[in-house]
Design a protein around this motif. Structure first.
Motif, PDB file in Angstrom:
ATOM      1  N   PHE A  99       0.747  -1.096   0.041  1.00 18.81           N
ATOM      2  CA  PHE A  99      -0.071   0.022  -0.026  1.00 18.81           C
ATOM      3  C   PHE A  99       0.886   1.132   0.157  1.00 18.81           C
ATOM      4  CE2 PHE A  99      -2.198   3.456   2.506  1.00 18.81           C
ATOM      5  CZ  PHE A  99      -3.184   3.665   1.507  1.00 18.81           C
ATOM      6  N   PHE A 100       1.901   1.316   0.974  1.00 18.63           N
ATOM      7  CA  PHE A 100       2.433   2.687   1.079  1.00 18.63           C
ATOM      8  C   PHE A 100       3.528   2.829  -0.091  1.00 18.63           C
ATOM      9  CE2 PHE A 100       0.888   1.834   5.429  1.00 18.63           C
ATOM     10  CZ  PHE A 100       0.521   3.168   5.569  1.00 18.63           C
ATOM     11  N   THR A 101       3.854   1.617  -1.019  1.00 17.79           N
ATOM     12  CA  THR A 101       4.750   1.862  -2.007  1.00 17.79           C
ATOM     13  C   THR A 101       3.948   2.522  -2.982  1.00 17.79           C
ATOM     14  OG1 THR A 101       6.215   0.094  -1.201  1.00 17.79           O
ATOM     15  CG2 THR A 101       6.254   0.715  -3.439  1.00 17.79           C
ATOM     16  N   ALA A 102       2.492   2.043  -3.248  1.00 13.30           N
ATOM     17  CA  ALA A 102       2.039   2.341  -4.392  1.00 13.30           C
ATOM     18  C   ALA A 102       0.772   3.293  -4.403  1.00 13.30           C
ATOM     19  CB  ALA A 102       1.709   1.031  -5.130  1.00 13.30           C
ATOM     20  N   GLN A 103       0.150   3.191  -3.307  1.00 10.94           N
ATOM     21  CA  GLN A 103      -1.066   3.908  -3.183  1.00 10.94           C
ATOM     22  C   GLN A 103      -1.020   4.997  -2.212  1.00 10.94           C
ATOM     23  OE1 GLN A 103      -4.450   1.059  -2.898  1.00 10.94           O
ATOM     24  NE2 GLN A 103      -3.020  -0.650  -2.867  1.00 10.94           N
ATOM     25  N   ALA A 104      -0.423   5.140  -1.308  1.00 13.52           N
ATOM     26  CA  ALA A 104      -0.441   6.222  -0.223  1.00 13.52           C
ATOM     27  C   ALA A 104      -0.024   7.744  -0.802  1.00 13.52           C
ATOM     28  CB  ALA A 104       0.410   5.891   0.905  1.00 13.52           C
ATOM     29  N   ALA A 105      -0.580   8.711  -0.213  1.00 12.70           N
ATOM     30  CA  ALA A 105      -0.399   9.904  -0.764  1.00 12.70           C
ATOM     31  C   ALA A 105      -0.341  10.994   0.509  1.00 12.70           C
ATOM     32  CB  ALA A 105      -1.551  10.449  -1.967  1.00 12.70           C
ATOM     33  N   VAL A 106       0.587  11.861   0.446  1.00 11.24           N
ATOM     34  CA  VAL A 106       0.792  13.034   1.170  1.00 11.24           C
ATOM     35  C   VAL A 106      -0.761  13.378   1.554  1.00 11.24           C
ATOM     36  CG1 VAL A 106       1.575  15.191   1.656  1.00 11.24           C
ATOM     37  CG2 VAL A 106       2.929  13.592   0.491  1.00 11.24           C
ATOM     38  N   GLY A 107      -0.836  13.776   2.846  1.00 10.31           N
ATOM     39  CA  GLY A 107      -2.162  14.160   3.423  1.00 10.31           C
ATOM     40  C   GLY A 107      -3.205  13.171   3.810  1.00 10.31           C
ATOM     41  N   LEU A 108      -2.805  12.079   3.501  1.00  5.42           N
ATOM     42  CA  LEU A 108      -3.891  10.926   3.742  1.00  5.42           C
ATOM     43  C   LEU A 108      -3.763  10.766   5.543  1.00  5.42           C
ATOM     44  CD1 LEU A 108      -5.544   8.622   3.023  1.00  5.42           C
ATOM     45  CD2 LEU A 108      -3.591   7.194   3.165  1.00  5.42           C
ATOM     46  N   VAL A 109      -4.852  10.557   5.940  1.00  5.56           N
ATOM     47  CA  VAL A 109      -5.118  10.357   7.366  1.00  5.56           C
ATOM     48  C   VAL A 109      -4.842   8.659   7.768  1.00  5.56           C
ATOM     49  CG1 VAL A 109      -6.479  10.346   9.525  1.00  5.56           C
ATOM     50  CG2 VAL A 109      -6.523  12.089   7.728  1.00  5.56           C
ATOM     51  N   VAL A 110      -3.920   8.409   8.630  1.00  6.45           N
ATOM     52  CA  VAL A 110      -3.523   6.987   8.700  1.00  6.45           C
ATOM     53  C   VAL A 110      -3.541   6.398   9.946  1.00  6.45           C
ATOM     54  CG1 VAL A 110      -1.988   6.755   6.366  1.00  6.45           C
ATOM     55  CG2 VAL A 110      -1.146   7.546   8.809  1.00  6.45           C
ATOM     56  N   PRO A 111      -3.638   5.027  10.349  1.00  8.52           N
ATOM     57  CA  PRO A 111      -3.671   4.418  11.625  1.00  8.52           C
ATOM     58  C   PRO A 111      -2.201   4.170  12.001  1.00  8.52           C
ATOM     59  CG  PRO A 111      -4.548   2.904  10.219  1.00  8.52           C
ATOM     60  CD  PRO A 111      -4.194   4.233   9.152  1.00  8.52           C
ATOM     61  N   VAL A 112      -1.748   4.344  13.290  1.00 12.87           N
ATOM     62  CA  VAL A 112      -0.532   4.053  13.608  1.00 12.87           C
ATOM     63  C   VAL A 112      -0.615   3.174  14.814  1.00 12.87           C
ATOM     64  CG1 VAL A 112       1.751   4.899  14.599  1.00 12.87           C
ATOM     65  CG2 VAL A 112       0.332   6.205  12.901  1.00 12.87           C
ATOM     66  N   LEU A 113      -0.056   1.982  14.777  1.00 11.79           N
ATOM     67  CA  LEU A 113      -0.211   0.810  15.910  1.00 11.79           C
ATOM     68  C   LEU A 113       1.099   1.342  16.872  1.00 11.79           C
ATOM     69  CD1 LEU A 113      -1.289  -1.675  17.444  1.00 11.79           C
ATOM     70  CD2 LEU A 113       0.033  -2.743  15.871  1.00 11.79           C
ATOM     71  N   VAL A 114       0.762   1.722  18.194  1.00 13.59           N
ATOM     72  CA  VAL A 114       1.777   1.954  19.068  1.00 13.59           C
ATOM     73  C   VAL A 114       1.812   0.944  20.144  1.00 13.59           C
ATOM     74  CG1 VAL A 114       2.400   3.681  20.755  1.00 13.59           C
ATOM     75  CG2 VAL A 114       1.629   4.369  18.869  1.00 13.59           C
ATOM     76  N   VAL A 115       2.779   0.383  20.485  1.00 16.05           N
ATOM     77  CA  VAL A 115       3.177  -0.830  21.483  1.00 16.05           C
ATOM     78  C   VAL A 115       3.826  -0.028  22.526  1.00 16.05           C
ATOM     79  CG1 VAL A 115       3.541  -3.141  22.038  1.00 16.05           C
ATOM     80  CG2 VAL A 115       2.444  -2.685  19.685  1.00 16.05           C
ATOM     81  N   ASP A 116       3.554  -0.015  23.901  1.00 15.07           N
ATOM     82  CA  ASP A 116       4.174   0.447  25.111  1.00 15.07           C
ATOM     83  C   ASP A 116       4.020  -0.220  26.178  1.00 15.07           C
ATOM     84  OD1 ASP A 116       6.246   2.373  26.199  1.00 15.07           O
ATOM     85  OD2 ASP A 116       4.568   3.896  26.728  1.00 15.07           O
ATOM     86  N   LEU A 117       4.996  -0.954  26.719  1.00 19.25           N
ATOM     87  CA  LEU A 117       4.759  -1.538  28.019  1.00 19.25           C
ATOM     88  C   LEU A 117       3.632  -2.751  27.878  1.00 19.25           C
ATOM     89  CD1 LEU A 117       5.426   1.276  30.517  1.00 19.25           C
ATOM     90  CD2 LEU A 117       7.003  -0.402  29.679  1.00 19.25           C
ATOM     91  N   GLY A 118       3.691  -3.628  26.778  1.00 20.92           N
ATOM     92  CA  GLY A 118       2.422  -4.282  26.462  1.00 20.92           C
ATOM     93  C   GLY A 118       1.320  -3.853  26.150  1.00 20.92           C
TER      94      GLY A 118
END
Length: 215
Positions: A99-118
């Motif tokens: 996806f991020f190689t071929a389809q994503a674009a600047v300005g797109l809202v994306v989900p970020v998975l954050v893992v901290d202390l389990g």
């Protein structure tokens, strides 16, 4: 729809009592939520700038949320989105890279998975720069083309394990609602700040993998 029709439509919406009540509740919640963090700001000049801009961002967030088209249940009293919480998502490297190689674009809202202390949690962020196949997010910094953070960030205010995920409605919903898990066990959701509440109203819910086209 021309500008006159749009203005007339907005005027009609604001005549609705439920809409005005929701706006007032959201504004009150956002002020109550932001002021404690402002009180801890040690830089007087930065505090002054943040105080001066706070009314603008509170009004903007409350207006965008009330007049927006987020297909989630709004709890205006607590200033949050509600949806059923599902299983903890996982980073899929090949899917993200495709996806991020071929389809994503600047300005797109994306989900970020954050893992901290389990504890795993989804956040909303925006892609604001691309360089040499890498992507930069406004809040969480640089990721490689497969969505893995390029380095463990040692800043105290940034978690060390972060993954950029391919957007889909389930992930965007979970991020908007602040869903959290601890070793796959459901935890109470976190509270979103003004920035993320605004980002939720900027998602193109008809196709979350494309930027929203502003009218």
């Amino acid at each position: 729809m021309n500008s006159q029709d749009h203005t007339k439509q907005q005027s009609t919406i604001w005549q609705d009592e439920a809409t005005r009540l929701a706006y007032a509740e959201l504004a009150n919640v956002f002020y109550a939520r932001e002021i404690p963090s402002l009180s801890a700001e040690p830089d007087i000049d930065r505090l002054q700038r943040r105080l001066n801009s706070l009314p603008y961002y509170v009004e903007r967030a409350a207006t965008h949320i009330v007049l927006g088209e987020v297909p989630l249940e709004l709890d205006s009293h607590n200033g949050c989105w509600l949806a059923k919480q599902r299983k903890c998502p996982e980073w899929q490297a090949e899917e993200a890279q495709s996806f991020f190689t071929a389809q994503a674009a600047v300005g797109l809202v994306v989900p970020v998975l954050v893992v901290d202390l389990g504890i795993s949690c989804l956040y909303l962020d925006t892609l604001d720069q691309r360089r040499d196949g890498r992507w930069h997010c406004n809040q969480f910094g640089w990721f490689d083309c497969a969505g893995k953070a390029l380095s463990n960030n040692e800043q105290a205010d940034l978690p060390t394990i972060r993954y950029l995920l391919k957007p889909n409605k389930a992930l965007m919903t979970a991020a908007c609602c602040g869903h959290r898990w601890q070793y796959h066990k459901i935890l109470p959701p976190r509270t979103l700040g003004l920035r993320e509440m605004l980002l939720a109203s900027s998602v193109n819910w008809a196709n979350v993998r494309k930027k929203q086209q502003r009218k």
